[in-house]
Design a protein around this motif. Sequence first.
Motif, mmCIF file in Angstrom:
data_model
loop_
_atom_site.group_PDB
_atom_site.id
_atom_site.type_symbol
_atom_site.label_atom_id
_atom_site.label_comp_id
_atom_site.label_asym_id
_atom_site.label_seq_id
_atom_site.Cartn_x
_atom_site.Cartn_y
_atom_site.Cartn_z
ATOM 1 N N ARG A 28 -8.296 -31.434 17.219
ATOM 2 C CA ARG A 28 -8.056 -30.170 17.914
ATOM 3 C C ARG A 28 -6.623 -30.187 18.462
ATOM 4 N NH1 ARG A 28 -13.323 -31.616 19.199
ATOM 5 N NH2 ARG A 28 -12.791 -32.568 21.201
ATOM 6 N N PRO A 29 -5.744 -29.356 17.899
ATOM 7 C CA PRO A 29 -4.321 -29.371 18.295
ATOM 8 C C PRO A 29 -4.075 -29.201 19.783
ATOM 9 C CG PRO A 29 -4.627 -28.054 16.315
ATOM 10 C CD PRO A 29 -6.000 -28.390 16.809
ATOM 11 N N GLN A 30 -4.976 -28.503 20.464
ATOM 12 C CA GLN A 30 -4.771 -28.289 21.905
ATOM 13 C C GLN A 30 -4.847 -29.578 22.709
ATOM 14 O OE1 GLN A 30 -7.233 -27.043 20.036
ATOM 15 N NE2 GLN A 30 -9.196 -26.922 21.147
ATOM 16 N N ASN A 31 -5.360 -30.650 22.091
ATOM 17 C CA ASN A 31 -5.444 -31.939 22.784
ATOM 18 C C ASN A 31 -4.205 -32.798 22.609
ATOM 19 O OD1 ASN A 31 -8.070 -31.444 23.741
ATOM 20 N ND2 ASN A 31 -9.014 -32.272 21.890
ATOM 21 N N THR A 32 -3.269 -32.334 21.781
ATOM 22 C CA THR A 32 -2.120 -33.173 21.416
ATOM 23 C C THR A 32 -1.337 -33.667 22.627
ATOM 24 O OG1 THR A 32 -1.876 -32.068 19.274
ATOM 25 C CG2 THR A 32 0.043 -33.246 20.118
ATOM 26 N N ASN A 33 -0.927 -32.772 23.501
ATOM 27 C CA ASN A 33 -0.093 -33.164 24.640
ATOM 28 C C ASN A 33 -0.819 -34.140 25.570
ATOM 29 O OD1 ASN A 33 2.032 -31.596 23.748
ATOM 30 N ND2 ASN A 33 1.445 -29.816 24.979
ATOM 31 N N ASP A 34 -2.100 -33.905 25.784
ATOM 32 C CA ASP A 34 -2.867 -34.800 26.654
ATOM 33 C C ASP A 34 -2.989 -36.190 26.037
ATOM 34 O OD1 ASP A 34 -3.251 -32.875 28.586
ATOM 35 O OD2 ASP A 34 -5.188 -32.223 27.807
ATOM 36 N N LEU A 35 -3.200 -36.255 24.744
ATOM 37 C CA LEU A 35 -3.305 -37.557 24.069
ATOM 38 C C LEU A 35 -1.978 -38.310 24.153
ATOM 39 C CD1 LEU A 35 -5.387 -36.495 20.934
ATOM 40 C CD2 LEU A 35 -6.115 -38.123 22.699
ATOM 41 N N ILE A 36 -0.878 -37.584 23.953
ATOM 42 C CA ILE A 36 0.435 -38.228 24.049
ATOM 43 C C ILE A 36 0.695 -38.711 25.471
ATOM 44 C CG2 ILE A 36 2.921 -37.835 23.889
ATOM 45 C CD1 ILE A 36 2.330 -35.906 21.573
ATOM 46 N N ALA A 37 0.320 -37.896 26.439
ATOM 47 C CA ALA A 37 0.526 -38.265 27.848
ATOM 48 C C ALA A 37 -0.261 -39.512 28.226
ATOM 49 C CB ALA A 37 0.115 -37.101 28.755
ATOM 50 N N GLN A 38 -1.383 -39.730 27.573
ATOM 51 C CA GLN A 38 -2.211 -40.898 27.850
ATOM 52 C C GLN A 38 -1.783 -42.138 27.051
ATOM 53 O OE1 GLN A 38 -4.566 -41.140 30.256
ATOM 54 N NE2 GLN A 38 -3.868 -39.059 30.802
ATOM 55 N N GLY A 39 -0.688 -42.007 26.313
ATOM 56 C CA GLY A 39 -0.173 -43.167 25.581
ATOM 57 C C GLY A 39 -0.924 -43.473 24.299
ATOM 58 N N VAL A 40 -1.276 -42.429 23.557
ATOM 59 C CA VAL A 40 -2.096 -42.621 22.361
ATOM 60 C C VAL A 40 -1.423 -43.528 21.341
ATOM 61 C CG1 VAL A 40 -1.220 -40.541 21.185
ATOM 62 C CG2 VAL A 40 -3.496 -41.424 20.634
ATOM 63 N N LEU A 41 -0.097 -43.449 21.201
ATOM 64 C CA LEU A 41 0.592 -44.289 20.220
ATOM 65 C C LEU A 41 0.468 -45.759 20.577
ATOM 66 C CD1 LEU A 41 2.302 -44.747 17.748
ATOM 67 C CD2 LEU A 41 4.338 -44.194 19.096
ATOM 68 N N ASP A 42 0.709 -46.096 21.840
ATOM 69 C CA ASP A 42 0.599 -47.495 22.263
ATOM 70 C C ASP A 42 -0.819 -48.028 22.061
ATOM 71 O OD1 ASP A 42 3.269 -47.580 23.035
ATOM 72 O OD2 ASP A 42 2.829 -46.923 25.078
#
Length: 287
Positions: A28-42
């Motif tokens: 769901r694209p609307q979750n993108t910013n929240d996932l990034i803010a939570q450090g999804v890449l790390d």
Amino acid sequence: DMQIIQDFEEYQKSRSAFAQTVAELAARPQNTNDLIAQGVLDELEELLDDPVPSIKMSATVGLARVLSNSEALADEVSKRGLVKVFVKLLSDTGAYEKKVGAFALRSIAKHSEALAQSVFDAKGMEGLHSCLSHDDGSVREIAASALGQLAKYSIEQAQSLNHQGVTQQLVDCMAKEQDSGPKREALAALTEIAKHNESLADSIMDKGAGLYLIKFVSDGNVFIRRQSCACLAQVAKHGSMSASRVPEETIQKLIECIKDSDLSLIHISEPTRPLYISYAVFCLKKK
């Protein structure tokens, strides 16, 4: 010790649950910013090489979905050298792994010329090229789609595809493909190549695309019709010489597209064919 075994099993279950949850949220694209803010890449980076294949794939799918919606994260992935992780999946024997790898590369390349180049630099073009001959149609479809993203931004990148034989294989895929998905994506990739200049457009026609583009203008699948018209428009737009590569009998077929409620037509360009004919090519609105 049974307790140690149970602890490791629980750890594996928790990794699996986390990776699957992120993959679902990232859909769901609307979750993108929240996932990034939570450090999804790390959090996902270490799971990209998890010894459990299902966890590895879930983590890759989740990250690829986020990458598709964030150029900044795609740039960070490129800086961390993770593009080669996705390229490696293309050499895997499993069709699903190839699809996931191609999807991740497409999610990166779509954003900019520099990110598309990072896929070239990691030998992603070669891996995607090989996927065009895979037995699984869904692998061919996502590979063609990713190659289209590599051709999108610059003449030089599109020429690289042409010089490496990718254009010919895309034409062959378009011509021989029975499944509509791979055929549509091959057409889309050829459209991206043809748009850059007359030389690349002529190269596509020289490789036999013309007859099939004309045929597909009347295809029963609206997406195939739409993409065929778009590709013909990109060939013809370069001038009267390019327009002359499209046979005259195609004019009537294109004119009939005006009445096609499934096609979104926005304008007519009319390169004048020398001596006697005005050429009508209908360009499709990009949505």
